[in-house]
Design a protein around this motif. Sequence first.
Motif, PDB file in Angstrom:
ATOM      1  N   ARG A  41      49.807  48.938  24.186  1.00 50.34           N
ATOM      2  CA  ARG A  41      50.958  48.144  25.636  1.00 50.34           C
ATOM      3  C   ARG A  41      49.514  47.860  25.838  1.00 50.34           C
ATOM      4  O   ARG A  41      48.888  46.520  26.471  1.00 50.34           O
ATOM      5  CB  ARG A  41      51.654  48.025  26.221  1.00 50.34           C
ATOM      6  CG  ARG A  41      52.768  48.047  25.332  1.00 50.34           C
ATOM      7  CD  ARG A  41      54.104  48.185  25.559  1.00 50.34           C
ATOM      8  NE  ARG A  41      54.265  46.752  26.142  1.00 50.34           N
ATOM      9  CZ  ARG A  41      54.993  46.181  27.197  1.00 50.34           C
ATOM     10  NH1 ARG A  41      56.192  47.635  27.479  1.00 50.34           N
ATOM     11  NH2 ARG A  41      55.377  45.129  27.606  1.00 50.34           N
ATOM     12  N   VAL A  42      48.670  49.138  26.753  1.00 48.57           N
ATOM     13  CA  VAL A  42      47.014  49.093  27.834  1.00 48.57           C
ATOM     14  C   VAL A  42      45.615  48.466  27.281  1.00 48.57           C
ATOM     15  O   VAL A  42      45.259  47.970  27.619  1.00 48.57           O
ATOM     16  CB  VAL A  42      47.115  50.601  28.480  1.00 48.57           C
ATOM     17  CG1 VAL A  42      48.692  50.678  29.624  1.00 48.57           C
ATOM     18  CG2 VAL A  42      46.735  51.293  27.584  1.00 48.57           C
ATOM     19  N   PRO A  55      40.312  51.193  27.595  1.00 47.16           N
ATOM     20  CA  PRO A  55      41.496  50.581  28.055  1.00 47.16           C
ATOM     21  C   PRO A  55      41.564  51.688  29.613  1.00 47.16           C
ATOM     22  O   PRO A  55      41.639  52.579  29.824  1.00 47.16           O
ATOM     23  CB  PRO A  55      42.224  51.061  26.951  1.00 47.16           C
ATOM     24  CG  PRO A  55      41.476  51.609  25.786  1.00 47.16           C
ATOM     25  CD  PRO A  55      40.084  51.474  26.264  1.00 47.16           C
ATOM     26  N   PRO A  56      42.574  51.267  30.358  1.00 42.26           N
ATOM     27  CA  PRO A  56      43.265  51.768  31.387  1.00 42.26           C
ATOM     28  C   PRO A  56      43.963  52.930  31.356  1.00 42.26           C
ATOM     29  O   PRO A  56      44.979  53.035  30.043  1.00 42.26           O
ATOM     30  CB  PRO A  56      43.623  50.209  32.049  1.00 42.26           C
ATOM     31  CG  PRO A  56      44.529  49.662  31.607  1.00 42.26           C
ATOM     32  CD  PRO A  56      43.543  49.456  30.165  1.00 42.26           C
ATOM     33  N   GLU A  57      44.324  53.663  32.199  1.00 38.00           N
ATOM     34  CA  GLU A  57      45.460  54.361  32.466  1.00 38.00           C
ATOM     35  C   GLU A  57      46.986  53.741  32.476  1.00 38.00           C
ATOM     36  O   GLU A  57      48.346  53.907  31.883  1.00 38.00           O
ATOM     37  CB  GLU A  57      45.458  55.755  33.293  1.00 38.00           C
ATOM     38  CG  GLU A  57      44.603  56.657  33.147  1.00 38.00           C
ATOM     39  CD  GLU A  57      43.569  56.778  33.796  1.00 38.00           C
ATOM     40  OE1 GLU A  57      44.379  58.242  34.756  1.00 38.00           O
ATOM     41  OE2 GLU A  57      42.976  56.706  34.944  1.00 38.00           O
ATOM     42  N   ALA A  58      46.945  52.804  33.329  1.00 39.18           N
ATOM     43  CA  ALA A  58      48.608  52.316  33.693  1.00 39.18           C
ATOM     44  C   ALA A  58      47.449  50.193  33.612  1.00 39.18           C
ATOM     45  O   ALA A  58      46.844  50.411  34.319  1.00 39.18           O
ATOM     46  CB  ALA A  58      48.997  52.555  34.474  1.00 39.18           C
ATOM     47  N   GLY A 100      38.025  54.523  34.346  1.00 43.53           N
ATOM     48  CA  GLY A 100      39.873  54.151  34.663  1.00 43.53           C
ATOM     49  C   GLY A 100      40.715  53.379  35.751  1.00 43.53           C
ATOM     50  O   GLY A 100      40.026  52.970  35.988  1.00 43.53           O
ATOM     51  N   GLY A 101      41.680  54.412  35.992  1.00 44.28           N
ATOM     52  CA  GLY A 101      42.695  54.043  36.298  1.00 44.28           C
ATOM     53  C   GLY A 101      43.636  53.334  36.467  1.00 44.28           C
ATOM     54  O   GLY A 101      43.563  52.778  35.018  1.00 44.28           O
ATOM     55  N   ILE A 102      43.987  51.882  37.192  1.00 42.09           N
ATOM     56  CA  ILE A 102      45.208  50.473  36.265  1.00 42.09           C
ATOM     57  C   ILE A 102      44.352  49.518  37.105  1.00 42.09           C
ATOM     58  O   ILE A 102      43.098  49.517  37.419  1.00 42.09           O
ATOM     59  CB  ILE A 102      45.903  50.919  37.473  1.00 42.09           C
ATOM     60  CG1 ILE A 102      45.587  50.548  39.192  1.00 42.09           C
ATOM     61  CG2 ILE A 102      47.174  52.330  37.373  1.00 42.09           C
ATOM     62  CD1 ILE A 102      46.905  50.135  39.795  1.00 42.09           C
TER      63      ILE A 102
END
Length: 474
Positions: A41-42, A55-58, A100-102
């Motif tokens: 989903r991310v 892709p981000p972590e969230a 990374g990160g959101i």
Amino acid sequence: MYSSIHFNAKPRAVTNASKPEVLEKLRAIVGADNVLVDPERVEPYGGDAVKEKFPPEAVVFPESTAQMVEILKLANEYLFPVTARGGGVGYTGGAVPIEGGIVVGTDRMNRIVEINADDLYVVCQPGLTTYALQQAVEKYGLLFPPDPASYKDSYIGGNIAENAGGMRTPKYGVTKHSVLGLEVVTATGEVIRTGGRTVKNVVGFDLTGLICGSEGMLGIITEATLKLLPMPEATATVRASFKTMEEACKVLTRFTPEGLLPMAMEVVDRNCIGAIEENFAFGLAADAGAILIVAVDGFRDEVEKNAITIERILKANNGFDILRSKTKDEENKLWDVRRAISPSLMKYGTLKINEDVVVPRSKVPELIRRVEEIGRRHQTFVANFGHAGDGNIHVNFMCDRADADSVARARACVKETFELSVNLGGSISGEHGIGYVKAPYLDIAVDRPTLEVMKAIKKVFDPNGILNPGKMFV
Ligand SMILES: Cc1cc2nc3c(=O)[nH]c(=O)nc-3n(C[C@H](O)[C@H](O)[C@H](O)COP(=O)(O)OP(=O)(O)OC[C@H]3O[C@@H](n4cnc5c(N)ncnc54)[C@H](O)[C@@H]3O)c2cc1C
């Protein structure tokens, strides 16, 4: 490990954004349904039109300024990266969370707060597409002029953060010329309000201008007040072929003495013409070295008169195969040539490195001639088209994504083209911005003292460097 043709990507360190307590806090702020963490989903939020995935972590979807404030305060407390995202169709990787990160998706912040036809402004949230905004104001007989070709997918927040341009720039300017005021949440979670609801406003520094084009590195735009104009009654387009690019571009300066300000002046080079003919067989002249497309808008009778004048000017300056639209349908057909360029070019490579350099418009022929030389020297197919009226040319180097040597040659062309554009009095981007794709080249266009001021401004807005790290400055 991620791969990028633009930089040596490393395996991404997992940041504090992945801590269970952080994810719990994010869910408490925006609701559990509005925090995505599942890899599948991310994944869609890890790329943009550059088509490289990090892709981000969230992914987090706030619906209000208050929620945005809470998210940024949390990010500052736990020191994880935050990348704002609009429609995700940027051309320089601005919305890609390479560290990374959101990702903060603005999709739920898509409300129009007010359309004021008397005072000619609209107040809206950032997550509205450019198209949706244009449609909404059109009902009031009003025009929001910025028109990036991505207008059906790009968001207003993304347009402002990239200071997007488009075809109508010669007459209406770029996005910043239509922004009156902004509400922005800074990296530390402060809400600042810039500008206002009036065209005239000279109180303090021009922070609106600073945020326009800041690529999500200074703050996240949560509301925008945008300037509107009366919707022109009609438009018309004239298209002509020329033997050479020099001839086509010389005409650009011939409209002013006749009192004309076309809203669009687009040019297509001979390599594009060849590619289009091969794919679409529009019947374009085989000996055409360039095509010029000129559009005007205004009251119907004035538009017709101006289009006739443009036709005359094109003819008097060696234009041939001249077509002038008399209906909307005919006008759309004239623009089909322009729309056919990108799909036609894909025959020449699996990777199109699309740059958007800008030079003073009188230098466009020299730019194109010398870019062709650069392509020849590096055995790379190059095709040029774009916004000749403002000197912003899309230079496309075609290469094979799977062939490292072909990519390296194309990238050598890119660097030389950037240097050439700056030497011709222009710059390395007219509308697509810097992101991570052009970050290694920023110092070609911006001198050291100016860069230091930019970095100092970044520090004031974002002391911990959490907003969109890895972009613009390397
Ligand atoms: C087919 C195609 C045609 C295009 N044509 C044009 C064109 O004609 N003219 C032109 O200028 N560009 C064009 N572009 C490039 C692109 O569409 C523009 O840069 C557009 O403005 C990006 O908007 P977006 O909403 O997709 O932004 P995104 O790609 O999501 O984000 C772009 C940047 O804005 C930041 N951002 C997004 N929302 C916010 C916010 N609320 N607050 C702060 N920062 C934010 C992101 O962090 C990122 O740095 C085109 C792209 C494509 C794929």
